[in-house]
Structures are given as structure tokens and as C-alpha cells.
Design an enzyme around this catalytic site. Structure first.
Site, PDB file in Angstrom:
ATOM      1  N   GLY A  38      42.725  39.832  38.372  1.00  6.22           N
ATOM      2  CA  GLY A  38      42.538  41.219  38.819  1.00  6.22           C
ATOM      3  C   GLY A  38      41.057  41.465  39.003  1.00  6.22           C
ATOM      4  O   GLY A  38      40.221  40.786  38.386  1.00  6.22           O
ATOM      5  N   TYR A  96      52.115  52.026  30.712  1.00  4.11           N
ATOM      6  CA  TYR A  96      51.582  51.102  31.709  1.00  4.11           C
ATOM      7  C   TYR A  96      52.431  51.091  32.983  1.00  4.11           C
ATOM      8  O   TYR A  96      51.982  51.494  34.049  1.00  4.11           O
ATOM      9  CB  TYR A  96      51.453  49.694  31.107  1.00  4.11           C
ATOM     10  N   HIS A 174      37.976  52.212  38.951  1.00  6.56           N
ATOM     11  CA  HIS A 174      38.002  51.089  39.898  1.00  6.56           C
ATOM     12  C   HIS A 174      38.845  51.368  41.134  1.00  6.56           C
ATOM     13  O   HIS A 174      38.811  50.601  42.078  1.00  6.56           O
ATOM     14  CB  HIS A 174      38.515  49.829  39.187  1.00  6.56           C
ATOM     15  N   ASP A 381      42.160  50.836  49.070  1.00  5.83           N
ATOM     16  CA  ASP A 381      41.651  49.975  48.004  1.00  5.83           C
ATOM     17  C   ASP A 381      40.362  50.584  47.479  1.00  5.83           C
ATOM     18  O   ASP A 381      39.518  51.006  48.284  1.00  5.83           O
ATOM     19  CB  ASP A 381      41.364  48.577  48.579  1.00  5.83           C
ATOM     20  N   LYS A 388      34.337  40.430  49.337  1.00  5.15           N
ATOM     21  CA  LYS A 388      32.995  39.992  48.938  1.00  5.15           C
ATOM     22  C   LYS A 388      33.000  38.522  48.525  1.00  5.15           C
ATOM     23  O   LYS A 388      32.053  37.785  48.806  1.00  5.15           O
ATOM     24  CB  LYS A 388      32.494  40.878  47.793  1.00  5.15           C
ATOM     25  N   GLU A 389      34.082  38.102  47.851  1.00  5.29           N
ATOM     26  CA  GLU A 389      34.165  36.705  47.415  1.00  5.29           C
ATOM     27  C   GLU A 389      34.223  35.779  48.636  1.00  5.29           C
ATOM     28  O   GLU A 389      33.594  34.718  48.656  1.00  5.29           O
ATOM     29  CB  GLU A 389      35.397  36.514  46.519  1.00  5.29           C
ATOM     30  N   ASP A 510      25.258  91.228  31.199  1.00  2.79           N
ATOM     31  CA  ASP A 510      26.412  90.416  31.640  1.00  2.79           C
ATOM     32  C   ASP A 510      26.146  88.928  31.448  1.00  2.79           C
ATOM     33  O   ASP A 510      25.115  88.419  31.872  1.00  2.79           O
ATOM     34  CB  ASP A 510      26.693  90.675  33.121  1.00  2.79           C
TER      35      ASP A 510
HETATM   36  C1  GDG Z   1      40.965  46.780  41.310  1.00  4.34           C
HETATM   37  C2  GDG Z   1      40.949  47.728  42.500  1.00  4.34           C
HETATM   38  C3  GDG Z   1      38.637  46.985  43.018  1.00  4.34           C
HETATM   39  C4  GDG Z   1      43.249  37.087  43.307  1.00  4.34           C
HETATM   40  N1  GDG Z   1      44.062  36.044  43.414  1.00  4.34           N
HETATM   41  C5  GDG Z   1      43.599  35.099  42.601  1.00  4.34           C
HETATM   42  C6  GDG Z   1      42.471  35.573  41.981  1.00  4.34           C
HETATM   43  N2  GDG Z   1      42.282  36.804  42.426  1.00  4.34           N
HETATM   44  C7  GDG Z   1      41.171  37.665  42.026  1.00  4.34           C
HETATM   45  C8  GDG Z   1      40.188  37.740  43.163  1.00  4.34           C
HETATM   46  C9  GDG Z   1      39.523  39.079  42.916  1.00  4.34           C
HETATM   47  C10 GDG Z   1      40.618  39.862  42.205  1.00  4.34           C
HETATM   48  O1  GDG Z   1      41.614  38.969  41.787  1.00  4.34           O
HETATM   49  C11 GDG Z   1      41.249  40.910  43.094  1.00  4.34           C
HETATM   50  O2  GDG Z   1      40.337  41.952  43.182  1.00  4.34           O
HETATM   51  P1  GDG Z   1      40.475  43.171  44.179  1.00  4.34           P
HETATM   52  O3  GDG Z   1      39.220  43.925  44.156  1.00  4.34           O
HETATM   53  O4  GDG Z   1      40.771  42.619  45.524  1.00  4.34           O
HETATM   54  O5  GDG Z   1      41.737  44.028  43.730  1.00  4.34           O
HETATM   55  P2  GDG Z   1      42.445  44.632  42.376  1.00  4.34           P
HETATM   56  O6  GDG Z   1      42.914  43.573  41.466  1.00  4.34           O
HETATM   57  O7  GDG Z   1      43.457  45.548  42.881  1.00  4.34           O
HETATM   58  O8  GDG Z   1      41.307  45.424  41.617  1.00  4.34           O
HETATM   59  C12 GDG Z   1      40.032  47.197  43.581  1.00  4.34           C
HETATM   60  C13 GDG Z   1      38.683  46.183  41.750  1.00  4.34           C
HETATM   61  O9  GDG Z   1      39.593  46.720  40.811  1.00  4.34           O
HETATM   62  C14 GDG Z   1      37.314  46.115  41.100  1.00  4.34           C
HETATM   63  O10 GDG Z   1      36.814  47.371  40.833  1.00  4.34           O
HETATM   64  O11 GDG Z   1      37.878  46.294  43.976  1.00  4.34           O
HETATM   65  O12 GDG Z   1      39.972  48.096  44.641  1.00  4.34           O
HETATM   66  O13 GDG Z   1      42.263  47.905  43.010  1.00  4.34           O
HETATM   67  O14 GDG Z   1      38.441  38.940  42.074  1.00  4.34           O
HETATM   68  O15 GDG Z   1      39.335  36.659  43.077  1.00  4.34           O
HETATM   69  N3  GDG Z   1      41.771  34.832  41.124  1.00  4.34           N
HETATM   70  C15 GDG Z   1      42.200  33.578  40.861  1.00  4.34           C
HETATM   71  N4  GDG Z   1      43.322  33.080  41.425  1.00  4.34           N
HETATM   72  C16 GDG Z   1      44.036  33.771  42.305  1.00  4.34           C
HETATM   73  O16 GDG Z   1      45.048  33.311  42.791  1.00  4.34           O
HETATM   74  N5  GDG Z   1      41.504  32.815  40.012  1.00  4.34           N
END
Ligand code: GDG
Length: 740
Positions: A38, A96, A174, A381, A388-389, A510
Site C-alpha cells: 500500500g 475497518y 493520504h 486517487d 512516481k515509482e 460585545d
Molecule cells: C494511498 C492512497 C496515495 C503495488 N503493487 C505492489 C506494490 N505496490 C505498491 C506500489 C505503491 C503502493 O503499493 C500503491 O500506492 P498508491 O499511491 O498507488 O495507492 P494506495 O495504496 O491506494 O495508497 C494514494 C498513497 O496512499 C500515499 O499517500 O498515493 O492515493 O490511496 O507504493 O509500489 N508493491 C510491491 N508489490 C506489488 O505487487 N512490492
């Protein structure tokens, strides 16, 4: 950008989030610990391991015995700096899967029709926030900084503040903070806002979310922001935008590592098409996965020359698998993938390579650096770190294209991406075609610019920036708290008062002696106030002056019998007991001008529902306390501008007070009126001035240094030396003055 404060850098940071950065499972009685997936945990984990912060959250498991518990807690503490908060199955179901993910998550992502509003889930949400609060209270040292994360813990800042009023608390959301029109659907919206305002600093990913939060605080709680700060009684809460970064170096380095290189070869061998499109999402309805698939299908339809030459790698990470909507979404995606693969399939080519699992970091990085185009098109989102990654991994390669949704927070920073509306399938199909046709030089340039930004404002800068702001707020809070009139200062006032032979008390009416109401005529001095004033007046050493913007008839009718002296209409009229009647402070003051200016105010009143005009002998006031707050402020500024133009070169002035615009003769203000007493022939031994309004600043400005000046309400931008919270506190102070 800023010089990090040494003291702040050295403080221990305690992170609180729903999940710990590691997930614990038990297999055959043995603990198995894996990194949590996440955005929040991926990004913050780098900071956590570097900074040795303490992380409080749910470990994903409940220990079955005390031995099991001990082992779990020791492992988490010693190896991961983590402290578990245990949640029962029923807590998890309601807090949750329930309130967090079936109410807040869809609502904040603008999917209001997916929301359930269940009172018992809300109750459990409060209870779990209390559990976190208790765990933090047990753990915190007075010097720690607490950093609370995300929508699961929106109530925690206020809960913690109640028990630890001096704690330094930051909160970061987030996900998006929605527009007020969406947020207001929530039956517990005020509680949620109050909960967040327990923090010293609230952070959002984009300025839009910050702006929406301000708008909700204003309209739902009546709390205005001044220079990005909201008044929370005796503290100011800073609300700021911090676009979250990633550990870009980690991804860039990974691309050249042997493990990733090996993975890349494996991918290229198994996906044997010319080009690869990639998307990486948690399986969630906000991520727009069916829309990605439809766009890809449309692209193949419109551009058949790409068939057999391109593969779409669709990586979906399982998420919230127990929620029914997520199960439905999963089967919709399975079906769509099957349909597209069935429709276009020819031997040796699989259009969509669908993976429903989480990949190890190396494999994920290999996919990022191999893909020619990343389709990052969530419907909504908060930020989206995948975008970014991908850029960080492409920095070395420089051949990729990012297609990015305009409704992802990341779009605010990544303008060189191909920006699309994620619900417009046609546009997305075109964006894919366009992305594949971009010349290599242009790709390199676009990727280079974005990657540079990502490297600069990375996760470490982001955390430093947040913590620096939190530290600054903490320092301001400590300084301001010393100005609150309590304990030590109250005793000093009493001492000075007791010793003084001649005392002057200048009191606004007042907002200072009585609380403000919707309309001025609804306010009546009550018997307690009359008694307080009467008692003070009875002491021959005291001169009590009520300095008000009200007209003289009101003051004479309601306060005349107490024997106090009075100033009406902000200083136009003076009543001194030695004089025996009201007199004009500036003889020759005229009021014929009212006739020509009244229609101007009338025009504004007609255009602004809820506003009204108050006519005084020598002043006209336009009140807008009861209007729509945003329109009210806009119109008030417009009116001030209009009047300033009309009145230039005249003897009149315009004054913007507390939700009132007032026209009155220049040369008349509360400061000048105060001088009629301050400049008396015999010096005063004790002077106390109390006021809440901007117009009272004129009194504070003319006071001698030894005077006690008190601002009611907490507005740091004041000439007064001290603060009191409310008119009740003013009354308590006046009552506590010793009889002599
Ligand atoms: C929340 C907000 C905000 C994904 N698949 C794999 C994997 N990932 C990692 C990615 C990335 C993360 O998960 C996903 O991050 P996102 O930002 O795209 O989305 P959310 O999880 O929904 O996060 C979002 C974030 O918080 C931060 O504030 O950007 O908007 O919704 O880092 O790399 N990692 C690995 N294997 C996978 O298959 N190791």
C-alpha cells in the site's frame, strides 16, 4: 527552503496508522512477517527505518496465547520498532471493513452512492480510535512528536489532545479530502472535522484538498482560516499541502541491480511483444481498472496495426477481499480480461497479461523499467505513488511514457505526463496511441523533467518538510500559551490591582462582556453582568468605562444604572459621570452624509441574503454575520473597496470589524476615546483594557506600557499582551479582582 531546527530533528517521532508497515501471519504456530502493501507503508517505511521512529498500528493478527503475544511483541519491537494495537474480529468488521472502507473511503473518493452510513459502525470506529489513543498515551514521552496517518484515525488527534493537551500532533490524510458538497453527506461530519482539528498540523497531498477542508471547516463549523491557520480555541491549527514523495533513489538504484536485470530478461522472454503497457493498482473501484481495460480494448480496435505487437500487463494487488463490492469488482475484471483476450487472441499472443497478486520489489521494479507506457488512470486517487515509482525507474531508461489521470493527486505535479480524463475511454485509447508515437527525444525530455522533481522532493524531503512545519507550529503554540492569562499572571494582576489607589478599566462590550448573537438586538446584559459591573463601580478607586460600537441609547438603557462611564459608536459619543450627560467627542461631527450612503449599503443588503443595516446617530453599519460565510466575506471586501473610493477626500472612514462594515467620521475611534480617560491629570496606578474585535486594537495601541491588555479569543495577530478564551473568562477575571 528551510533550515531544519536542531531540537526538532532530535525528537522521537511516533507514527500511528491503521496497519503496521509489516503484516504478521501465523503458519503452523510460527510467526511470518512480510512487508505490508500500500502507498502509505511503502513510502513511510523508508523514513521509518532511517529515522528509527516508533510505529503504532494493527499487526494483522491477534495473539492466541500470552506466550504468542510476548514473542510477537518482542519481535515487532526489536526488529521493526513497532508497537501493536490489537483489533478483534468484530472491531475489524465494523471499523475497518465497515466505517473506514464502506463509508469514508467511497465518500472521500466521490463515490457517494457506494456509501453506507451505519451508526453501529460509527460507534466501533470511535471505539477503535480510542484504543489507539490509549496505546499512544501509554507510550508517549512528553517530548515526542506524534504523526497520525489517514482516514482510519480521523478522530484520534482530538482524543489525544483531550488527554495530553500539550502533545505535538501532526495528521496527514493520504486520500482526497472531498468538496464540502460531498463531505456534508456524512452524518458525523462535525465530529470528524473536530477530530482532525485536534492536530497542530494537518497535511494534504494537493492544494485542492486543503481548500476543500477549509471550506468544510468554515461552512460546517463556522471556523475561518487566516493565512492557512484555523483557530481551535487556544491553539492555531496549521493546514498545509505536502505532495508525498517516494524513495526515488531506491527505485533508480534497483534498476541497475543484478536481481532486477535478471527479472527484466525473464519478462522480456515471457512477454515477447514489441511494446509493453503496464498498470499497477490495488484492486479497488477508485483505481478505474475496468476503464483501463476498456481503453486498451478500444485502442486495439482503433489501431489494429498494434495487434500482436503489444501486451498489456495488468497487475492487481488483492485488497479488502472481504468487502462484497471488491469481490464483485474482481469478477467484473476477470470477465473483462477474458473477453478482451478471447476477442483478440491469436496463437502466440496474449493481449492482456493479468496478474492478481503482489510482486516482490525486484520484480515490480523490473516491470516498471521494462514498460514502454504506464497507464495510471485512477478515477480518483489521493496522490498515486505508482506514477512516481514508474518515473523513478524510467529515469535511467528514459524510453517510457506516463499516461496519467487528471483526478490523481499526482497530476498536480506531473504536468509533462499525457493527462487524461479516466472516464473518457475514447480519450484514453487516443492517449495510448499518442504515447506510443512520441519520439524518443521527447520521451526522454518529459521523463527527465518529472524524474528530476521526484528526486528532489522525495520521501525524505517530504517527511522533513512536514516535521519542520509541525515543529514550527509547536514553537508558536508554546509561545502563545505563555500569553494566556492564567495562574501566574492572574496573581500578578490581583497584586497590582490591590496595591493601586487609582484604577481604570476599559472594557469592550460585545464579544468581551457578552457573547455575540446573530443580531445585535438579541444581546441583553444579564443580571450577573450588571452585578459584576455594579460591584466594581462601588469601589471608589475604580473608573469603569464600557467602550462600544453600539449607539448611546442602547448603552444608556441597559448599563446606565450601573454607574459606569461609556463610549458609544466607537468613540463618537462619550459619557463621563463628571459631565453628567452624553457629548460628542469631536464637536461639529455631522451626519447628513448618511442619506447619500444608505442606498449603497442597501444595494449590498439586497444582493446578500442575511445581511442588514444598523443605523446609528453618527455611523452606518452593514452586518453580515448571518450570510453565507464565503459570499459574506467577498461582499464585505467589495463594499469596503466601493466605500473607500467614494469616501476618499471626505471626513469619513470605513472600518472592517467582526462581520461588520462600518462608516463613521474619521478622527473617531476607540483609541482616541480611551485617551479622554488615559490622559487624565492624575496618573492611573492600574490600567486594564479588554476587547475582542479589530476596533479594540485602537485601544491597545494607545495604552501605556504598564497597562494590562487582553484580547478575548485567540488571534495571534494582536497588539494585546495576553489572551483570554471567552467572555466567560473575562467575567471570571473581573469577579476574581479582590475587594479593597
Ligand atoms: C494511498 C492512497 C496515495 C503495488 N503493487 C505492489 C506494490 N505496490 C505498491 C506500489 C505503491 C503502493 O503499493 C500503491 O500506492 P498508491 O499511491 O498507488 O495507492 P494506495 O495504496 O491506494 O495508497 C494514494 C498513497 O496512499 C500515499 O499517500 O498515493 O492515493 O490511496 O507504493 O509500489 N508493491 C510491491 N508489490 C506489488 O505487487 N512490492
Amino acid at each position: 527552503m528551510f533550515a531544519p531546527n536542531k531540537n526538532i530533528q532530535d525528537k522521537r517521532i511516533v507514527i500511528a496508522s491503521n496497519r503496521l508497515p509489516v503484516s504478521v501471519t501465523s503458519k503452523n504456530g510460527n510467526l511470518q512477517i512480510t512487508p505490508s502493501v500500500g502507498g502509505l507503508t511503502t513510502a513511510l517505511s523508508s523514513f521509518h527505518s532511517k529515522k528509527a521512529s516508533l510505529w503504532v498500528g494493527w499487526p494483522g493478527i491477534n495473539p492466541t496465547s500470552s506466550q504468542h503475544k510476548k514473542e510477537l511483541e518482542e519481535t515487532l519491537q526489536n526488529n521493526f520498532n513497532c508497537l501493536p494495537v490489537y483489533l478483534s474480529d468484530s472491531d475489524l468488521r465494523k471499523y475497518y471493513y465497515g466505517f473506514s472502507n464502506r463509508t469514508l473511503w467511497p465518500l472521500f473518493h466521490y463515490f457517494s452512492s457506494y456509501c453506507t452510513f451505519d451508526a453501529s459502525e460509527w460507534e466501533t470506529y470511535q471505539k477503535v480510535n480510542q484504543l489507539f489513543c490509549r496505546k499512544l498515551v501509554e507510550t508517549l514521552h512528553p517530548d515526542d512528536m506524534v504523526w497520525i496517518h489517514d482516514y482510519h484515525l480521523l478522530l484520534l488527534p482530538e482524543m489525544l489532545r483531550e488527554i495530553m493537551p500539550d502533545a505535538t500532533i501532526g495528521f496527514f490524510l493520504h486520500i482526497p479530502f472531498p468538496s464540502m458538497e460531498i463531505f456534508r453527506y456524512l452524518p458525523w461530519r462535525e465530529e470528524i472535522l473536530q477530530g482532525m482539528l485536534g492536530a497542530d498540523l494537518i497535511g494534504f497531498h494537493t492544494y485542492d484538498y486543503t481548500r476543500h477542508f477549509f471550506s468544510s471547516a468554515l461552512r460546517l463549523l463556522g471556523k475561518e482560516q487566516t493565512y492557512g491557520k484555523i483557530n481551535a480555541g487556544s491553539r492555531m491549527v496549521t493546514v498545509e499541502t505536502f505532495p508525498m514523495g517516494i524513495d526515488a533513489e531506491k527505485f533508480t538504484r534497483a534498476v541497475t541491480s543484478p536481481a532486477v536485470k535478471k527479472e527484466k530478461i525473464r519478462i522480456q522472454e515471457s512477454v515477447n511483444t514489441e511494446k509493453i503497457i503496464l498498470s499497477v493498482d490495488r484492486l479497488d473501484f477508485t483505481k478505474g481498472i475496468p476503464e483501463h481495460l476498456k481503453a486498451f480494448e478500444r485502442f486495439l480496435e482503433k489501431y489494429p496495426e498494434w495487434q500482436e505487437r503489444i501486451t498489456y500487463v495488468l497487475l492487481c494487488v488483492p485488497s479488502r477481499t472481504k468487502v462484497q463490492e471488491y469481490q464483485q469488482l474482481k469478477s467484473d475484471i476477470d470477465e473483462l480480461v477474458g473477453k478482451i483476450n478471447g476477442r483478440f487472441n491469436v496463437p502466440g499472443w496474449l493481449p492482456v497479461l493479468y496478474m492478481y497478486r503482489s510482486l516482490p520489489f525486484e520484480e515490480l521494479s523490473a516491470f516498471y523499467s521494462t514498460a514502454d507506457l504506464a497507464l495510471v488512470t485512477p478515477l480518483r486517487d489521493g496522490m498515486n505513488l505508482v506514477a512516481k515509482e514508474y518515473l523513478a525507474c524510467q529515469d535511467q531508461v528514459g524510453k517510457g511514457v506516463l499516461v496519467l489521470s487528471e483526478t490523481a493527486g499526482a497530476a498536480a505535479e506531473l504536468s509533462e505526463a499525457v493527462i487524461v480524463n479516466p472516464r473518457n475511454i475514447e480519450m484514453m485509447a487516443e492517449a495510448i496511441a499518442f504515447g506510443l508515437s512520441v519520439p524518443d527525444d521527447e520521451k526522454r525530455e518529459r521523463i527527465g523533467l518529472m524524474a528530476q522533481r521526484i528526486k528532489k522532493y522525495n520521501i525524505f524531503r517530504w517527511t522533513d518538510d512536514f516535521i519542520h512545519h509541525l515543529g514550527r507550529n509547536m514553537e508558536d503554540r508554546i509561545q502563545n500559551q505563555q500569553r494566556f492569562l492564567m495562574g501566574k499572571y492572574q496573581n500578578e494582576i490581583h497584586e497590582c490591582y490591590k496595591l493601586a489607589g487609582k484604577r481604570l478599566l476599559l472594557l469592550d462590550f460585545d464579544g468581551t462582556l457578552v457573547t455575540l448573537k446573530k443580531r445585535p438586538e438579541q444581546v441583553r446584559p444579564d443580571s450577573e453582568l450588571i452585578k459584576i459591573l455594579g460591584k466594581l463601580k462601588a469601589d471608589p478607586k475604580n473608573t469603569i468605562v464600557i467602550i462600544s460600537g453600539r449607539d448611546r441609547n442602547y448603552l444608556a438603557d441597559w448599563l446606565g444604572d450601573t454607574g459606569v462611564e461609556m463610549v458609544a459608536e466607537h468613540g463618537a459619543w462619550i459619557y463621563k459621570s463628571t459631565h453628567g450627560d452624553w457629548y460628542l467627542s469631536e464637536p461639529g461631527t455631522t451626519n447628513q452624509w448618511k442619506e447619500s450612503l444608505y442606498p449603497v449599503l442597501e444595494q449590498f443588503s439586497e444582493r446578500t441574503p442575511g445581511s442588514f443595516i444598523e443605523e446609528k446617530t453618527y455611523a452606518l453599519a452593514w452586518h453580515y454575520r448571518n450570510t453565507d460565510p464565503e459570499i459574506g466575506d467577498i461582499r464585505a471586501n467589495e463594499l469596503v473597496d466601493t466605500l473607500r473610493t467614494l469616501l476618499s477626500g471626505t471626513h469619513l472612514q470605513v472600518l472592517l470589524g467582526n462581520k461588520v462594515v462600518e462608516i463613521k467620521p474619521s478622527g473617531v475611534d476607540k483609541g482616541k476615546a480611551s485617551l479622554k480617560w488615559l490622559e487624565s491629570s492624575e496618573p492611573w496606578d492600574f490600567i486594564l483594557a479588554v476587547g475582542d474585535d479589530w476596533t479594540d486594537e485602537d485601544i491597545f495601541a494607545v495604552l501605556p506600557e504598564k497597562a494590562w491588555s487582553i484580547k478575548v479569543g485567540f488571534i495571534p495577530f494582536t497588539k494585546a499582551d495576553y489572551f483570554l478564551k471567552s467572555s466567560n473568562d473575562v467575567r471570571s477575571l473581573l469577579k476574581s479582582l479582590p475587594s479593597t
